[in-house]
Design a protein around this motif. Structure first.
Motif, mmCIF file in Angstrom:
data_model
loop_
_atom_site.group_PDB
_atom_site.id
_atom_site.type_symbol
_atom_site.label_atom_id
_atom_site.label_comp_id
_atom_site.label_asym_id
_atom_site.label_seq_id
_atom_site.Cartn_x
_atom_site.Cartn_y
_atom_site.Cartn_z
ATOM 1 N N VAL A 115 0.821 -1.208 0.000
ATOM 2 C CA VAL A 115 0.000 0.000 0.000
ATOM 3 C C VAL A 115 0.858 1.262 0.000
ATOM 4 O O VAL A 115 0.610 2.192 -0.768
ATOM 5 N N GLU A 116 1.876 1.305 0.843
ATOM 6 C CA GLU A 116 2.697 2.506 0.933
ATOM 7 C C GLU A 116 3.518 2.765 -0.324
ATOM 8 O O GLU A 116 3.887 3.894 -0.613
ATOM 9 N N ALA A 117 3.805 1.751 -1.103
ATOM 10 C CA ALA A 117 4.598 1.918 -2.319
ATOM 11 C C ALA A 117 3.739 2.359 -3.502
ATOM 12 O O ALA A 117 4.251 2.925 -4.467
ATOM 13 N N GLY A 118 2.446 2.097 -3.458
ATOM 14 C CA GLY A 118 1.569 2.468 -4.570
ATOM 15 C C GLY A 118 1.628 1.459 -5.705
ATOM 16 O O GLY A 118 2.120 0.344 -5.562
ATOM 17 N N ASP A 119 1.133 1.878 -6.853
ATOM 18 C CA ASP A 119 1.057 1.017 -8.031
ATOM 19 C C ASP A 119 2.450 0.844 -8.630
ATOM 20 O O ASP A 119 3.107 1.819 -8.989
ATOM 21 N N ALA A 120 2.900 -0.385 -8.737
ATOM 22 C CA ALA A 120 4.205 -0.669 -9.337
ATOM 23 C C ALA A 120 4.100 -0.804 -10.858
ATOM 24 O O ALA A 120 5.087 -1.127 -11.524
ATOM 25 N N LEU A 121 2.922 -0.557 -11.396
ATOM 26 C CA LEU A 121 2.703 -0.573 -12.843
ATOM 27 C C LEU A 121 2.017 0.753 -13.224
ATOM 28 O O LEU A 121 0.903 0.774 -13.740
ATOM 29 N N PRO A 122 2.693 1.895 -12.960
ATOM 30 C CA PRO A 122 2.041 3.189 -13.106
ATOM 31 C C PRO A 122 1.991 3.746 -14.522
ATOM 32 O O PRO A 122 1.211 4.659 -14.798
#
Length: 192
Positions: free
Chosen positions: A27-34
């Protein structure tokens, strides 16, 4: 693109990595496919060169959105509470892509079962066939117990364990497993 039905490891590995790019995993890293570049890189890491991306063309924003939607469908399959539900969800996904299965010759004067699209399909369609049949192949060959949540208490990831021993515990061993090892080491250091 042809999907070889008895080669499930590559597709299952890609499914694991694709699903774990979701912002709900870390969650804290966000989308790893942005962005399209991240999708291009992920495909390259897995040695995938889909027909929908001729000559190494980079994915578009629309293709990225389609693959992100596919990612959520694959997550639903990997979260299936029973073996039968996993099969049903995978069959429903595969029905969204017009295709047929044929026995075709391979380069060793032998034959293999392949899934072939009925006409031209987009990137998400190609990945759907590859992942869908890989998940069913994993289930048939290795069993439902190979579909697992990550053992890390700080991770919401899931994975398909295609390892020989079937003892994998983490969705991203280098990240999740390492975090656990570091935390355990620190705890041991505090005790001494």
């Amino acid at each position: 693109m042809q999907v070889v039905l008895d080669d499930y490891v590559a597709g299952a590995s890609f499914a694991t990595d694709l699903v774990n790019t979701s912002p709900r995993v870390w969650v804290e890293a966000g989308d790893a496919l942005p962005d399209p570049q991240a999708l291009h890189d992920l495909l390259g890491e897995h040695g995938l060169s889909p027909d929908a991306l001729p000559n190494g063309r980079r994915p578009t924003r629309g293709e990225l959105a389609d693959v992100q939607a596919l990612r959520e469908e694959i997550r639903s399959i990997l979260d299936a509470p029973t073996c039968d539900e996993l099969v049903d969800r995978t069959h429903r996904l595969l029905q969204t892509v017009p295709h047929h299965v044929r026995l075709v010759p391979d380069f060793q004067d032998d034959y293999r079962w392949n899934a072939l699209p009925d006409g031209t399909i987009d990137l998400a369609g190609e990945l759907t066939l590859s992942i869908g049949y890989s998940l069913l192949g994993t289930l048939r060959t290795l069993g439902y117990e190979r579909f697992r949540p990550c053992a890390s208490p700080t991770c919401n990831g899931v994975f398909v364990d295609t390892s020989r021993g079937g003892r994998r515990r983490y969705c991203m061993p280098a990240l999740c497993g390492n975090r656990i090892n570091v935390a355990n080491h620190r705890q041991r250091q505090r005790r001494t």
